[in-house]
Design an enzyme around this catalytic site. Structure first.
Site, PDB file in Angstrom:
ATOM      1  N   ASP A 256      -5.468  -2.371  -5.890  1.00 35.35           N
ATOM      2  CA  ASP A 256      -4.535  -2.922  -4.931  1.00 35.35           C
ATOM      3  C   ASP A 256      -3.686  -3.977  -5.657  1.00 35.35           C
ATOM      4  OD1 ASP A 256      -4.928  -3.597  -1.366  1.00 35.35           O
ATOM      5  OD2 ASP A 256      -3.167  -3.587  -2.663  1.00 35.35           O
TER       6      ASP A 256
HETATM    7  C1  GLC Z   1      -0.948  -4.493  -0.217  1.00 33.44           C
HETATM    8  C2  GLC Z   1      -2.003  -3.775   0.601  1.00 33.44           C
HETATM    9  C3  GLC Z   1      -2.067  -2.301   0.316  1.00 33.44           C
HETATM   10  C4  GLC Z   1      -0.675  -1.803  -0.012  1.00 33.44           C
HETATM   11  C5  GLC Z   1      -0.299  -2.414  -1.346  1.00 33.44           C
HETATM   12  C6  GLC Z   1       1.125  -2.029  -1.766  1.00 33.44           C
HETATM   13  O1  GLC Z   1      -1.405  -5.767  -0.578  1.00 33.44           O
HETATM   14  O2  GLC Z   1      -3.323  -4.281   0.572  1.00 33.44           O
HETATM   15  O3  GLC Z   1      -2.615  -1.671   1.483  1.00 33.44           O
HETATM   16  O4  GLC Z   1      -0.665  -0.394  -0.099  1.00 33.44           O
HETATM   17  O5  GLC Z   1      -0.413  -3.831  -1.347  1.00 33.44           O
HETATM   18  O6  GLC Z   1       2.032  -2.582  -0.868  1.00 33.44           O
END
Ligand code: GLC
Length: 729
Positions: A268
């Site tokens: 993430d």
């Molecule tokens: C965010 C979220 C994730 C998302 C990613 C890209 O922090 O936790 O669900 O897909 O970053 O935006």
């Protein structure tokens, strides 16, 4: 013998050989570039980014740039970089693209896997036409804590629902095959245990015993893997003190070794760098080491891999085999998507189908929680309708969280839809509050006047879109701002009062609910929420939604969910709290509260209709389930009202009694949406095999232990008659 260059370019040769050929030619910088995802594809492309793409500095971009930028960046990667390795563009296409469907918690309340799959397919058509090949969805975290802001993005508290609907989303996003122009690689996230954040506070620690982890939190991820999901995303949280993004048990032992997943794992956002903030690594170099060894292939945004893996190789703290393993998974995804073989741009779809699906899904996701004296549906011959509340006409709030590409201009609000249906002269509108969190009562007198002038009041309550989603956890579940006072004030007009609640989570509004004659829970219903709500209010359609998450009476009950254990002192129906300070009574020693009814406000699976349904006694086809066989659980469901409607019929099972572990009082094992005409009755059947009953026992074996089981075919998790059957050795 094909030389490496031609091998990589030769589509007919199998993917693994093409990957081998490429790996042989890649420098370590090019390998680490593939393992790096950036969010800096600015518009227009900077010379620096163009040069970095030529150098192979990035393997992927997320959430930035527009279609033209992505096309130009891809052209540079394919034609001007040394090896011509394509980029992959990811984006959070969570519940629709330009045309937005209800937030996933709302989608799930439709229990309509086919429609949810279609919505994902339409989002994929629109997103791939914009040069996006990968979405960071479905989010299949089990969420049993409504304080957690991301419950909005989840498919609720139940692993069976999240498994079935999450798999439907994967099928919708990815389509028939990944290499089609309109296929959007899906991403099972957030792996794993993110929804169990302590205190419902986002990013917080999750402590989940392995038996619960496997029985509940991992089940939707296994279903996504079995459906062929292309990627996984690691979660921010620690799982039992080990961050998911550095967790070899999750990423190697389970995902790769047990489940044989051969897709790609992305971290993430900054989650690799955050291993240091967790106290799990001493610095970025250590974070790169632990994440790579645990099995994270691609790093989202932070640059620990690119900055430190060469140094780790020199110090022999990681091996080139570790690096090649990650790059192989990334290249495999790109080959599967056809990106090496000139995947064509998808054609831009018309909005018509997406709008139709958004309307249908918005309609099916609304849950009728209360309808005193059959007040709803209203009659279109009504004189005047007072529409009160800022959420009656808020395009952005209606789209809900995670709708970054949602086009607000396309949103039809309830106010506009009601004016179109009844004529503006019959719709009296007062926002009464400036926003969902406005605490001022200054505008209440005008709202009250309109209520007095009307024949009925539709009150739009709930949360702003920004009150749920990532980093939007709440300590309270009340209606925000002065909304509860508004209900109180309007009730004094003595008119029939209907609330339409838009929110990203279950709210606790017991006192207000008592003053309302009818309540429709619409979540954040998306682009077509307005017409959907108007048609439901006036009976052009009938509500069929059912809750996929338990509604507490108070935040003090959280976590509260239906598939709980019995305890040694289960509270009885009459243990509904003993007034504070009354005499002690031995019968009171049960698992309850002395100051609140321990039962939920609205149970999992609950939802009313404009008709009534009657369920016959549940029956089983045989008293015993043999190992190789199955039993059929059945019940007759009748529409005993005066209008046709859909009903989500649910199959629950409990047991065995006397196994090696205590088992939940009920667990959902199946569901079917049935359409019944007024007066029609239908036999609804579910077949159960022994494998359907399997769970992890005290020895961590996955099996259905012998003993007595119970089954219910019911309208929700709190009702229905059960039937017993046994499972032998
Ligand atoms: C965010 C979220 C994730 C998302 C990613 C890209 O922090 O936790 O669900 O897909 O970053 O935006």
């Amino acid at each position: 013998m094909l030389v490496a260059a031609n091998l990589a370019a030769a589509p007919a040769v199998n993917i693994e050989q093409r990957i081998d050929a490429l790996l042989k030619r890649m420098t370590i910088e090019e390998k680490l570039g593939q393992m790096s995802q950036s969010t800096s594809l600015a518009t227009p492309l900077s010379d620096e980014i163009k040069q970095q793409i030529r150098q192979g500095r990035w393997g992927s971009f997320l959430n930035t740039g527009n279609a033209a930028d992505r096309m130009e960046a891809q052209r540079i990667a394919l034609q001007e970089s040394r090896l011509g390795i394509p980029l992959i563009f990811g984006r959070d296409v969570i519940h629709g693209y330009r045309i937005v469907v209800p937030i996933p918690l709302g989608e799930s309340a439709s229990w309509d896997a086919d429609l949810i799959s279609r919505a994902a397919r339409e989002a994929a058509l629109a997103a791939t036409a914009d040069g996006i090949q990968w979405t960071f969805a479905p989010m299949i975290d089990i969420a049993r804590d409504p304080r957690w802001g991301r419950i909005a993005e989840s498919l609720g508290e139940d692993p069976h629902v999240a498994s079935v609907l999450g798999a439907a989303m994967v099928r919708g996003f990815q389509g028939e095959s990944l290499d089609r122009a309109d296929s959007l690689a899906a991403c099972a996230k957030h792996y794993a245990g993110y929804g169990a954040a302590e205190g419902g506070r986002d990013y917080n620690s999750a402590w989940i015993p392995e038996i619960l982890l496997r029985d509940v939190y991992l089940r939707p991820f296994r279903a996504a893997r079995d459906t062929g999901v292309a990627t996984f995303m690691t979660a921010f949280n620690t799982l039992n003190a080990v961050p998911a993004t550095g967790n070899g048990f999750l990423l190697r032992d389970i995902l790769r070794n047990e489940w044989k997943f051969d897709g790609m794992v992305v971290s993430d956002y900054d989650a690799i760098a955050e291993l240091t903030a967790h106290g799990y690594t001493s610095d970025a170099r250590d974070a790169a080491r632990k994440a790579l060894l645990a099995g994270v292939d691609m790093e989202m945004v932070s640059t620990a891999y690119f900055d430190w893996v060469k140094s780790l190789l020199q110090a022999q703290l990681v091996t080139m085999k570790d690096v090649d393993g990650a790059v192989r998974n990334i290249l495999r995804l790109k080959f599967r998507l056809g990106l090496f073989d000139g995947r064509p741009a998808a054609a831009k779809p018309s909005d018509a189908q997406a709008l139709d699906t958004a309307g249908r899904l918005a309609t099916e996701s609304v849950v009728l929680l209360k309808n005193s004296n059959g007040l709803l549906p209203l009659k279109k011959t009504i004189g005047k309708l007072a529409v009160i509340g800022p959420l009656a006409d808020s395009r952005t709030d209606q789209m809900g969280t995670w709708s970054m590409d949602g086009d607000a201009r396309e949103v039809r609000t309830p106010l506009a839809a009601l004016r179109e249906m009844l004529g503006s002269d019959r719709v009296l509108y007062a926002p009464a509050l400036k926003s969902a969190i406005d605490a001022s009562t200054a505008e209440f007198p005008r709202a009250l006047r309109l209520a007095h002038e009307s024949d009925a009041v539709v009150l739009f309550l709930g949360e702003a879109a920004t009150m749920s989603g990532e980093a939007r956890s709440r300590a309270f579940l009340n209606l925000p701002g002065a909304q509860e006072e508004l209900v109180e004030r309007l009730a004094s007009a003595g008119k029939p009062m209907i609330a339409v609640i838009m929110a990203g989570r279950p709210l606790a509004f017991h006192r207000s609910a008592e003053k309302l004659d009818a309540i429709l829970y619409a979540w954040h219903p998306g682009t077509m929420g307005g017409p959907a709500i108007a048609h439901l209010l006036f009976g052009d359609s009938a509500p069929s939604g059912k809750l996929t998450v338990t509604f507490p009476r108070s935040v003090g009950q959280v976590p509260i969910y239906y598939a709980h254990l019995s305890t040694g002192r289960p509270p009885g129906a009459n243990d509904l709290g003993v007034p504070m300070g009354t005499r002690e009574n031995p019968q009171d020693y049960t698992s309850r509260y002395i100051d609140l009814d321990f039962t939920p406000e609205y149970p999992f699976g609950y939802g009313l209709s404009y008709t009534t349904f009657e369920y016959s006694a549940t029956r089983v086809s045989a008293p015993a389930l043999t190992s190789a066989g199955s039993v059929t659980i059945s019940a007759q469901v009748a529409d005993t009202g005066h209008r046709d409607a859909d009903e989500v019929v649910q199959l629950y099972v409990s047991g065995p009694v006397g196994g090696s572990v205590a088992r939940p009082v009920r667990e959902l094992k199946g569901f079917k949406r049935v359409h019944l005409k007024a007066g029609q009755r239908q036999m609804v059947e579910f077949s159960i095999r022994r494998a359907d009953l399997a769970y992890y026992n005290s020895r961590m074996e996955f099996s259905a232990e012998p003993g007595n089981y119970r089954a219910w075919i019911a309208p929700d998790s709190a009702r229905g008659t059960s039937v017993e059957f046994t499972v032998g050795n």
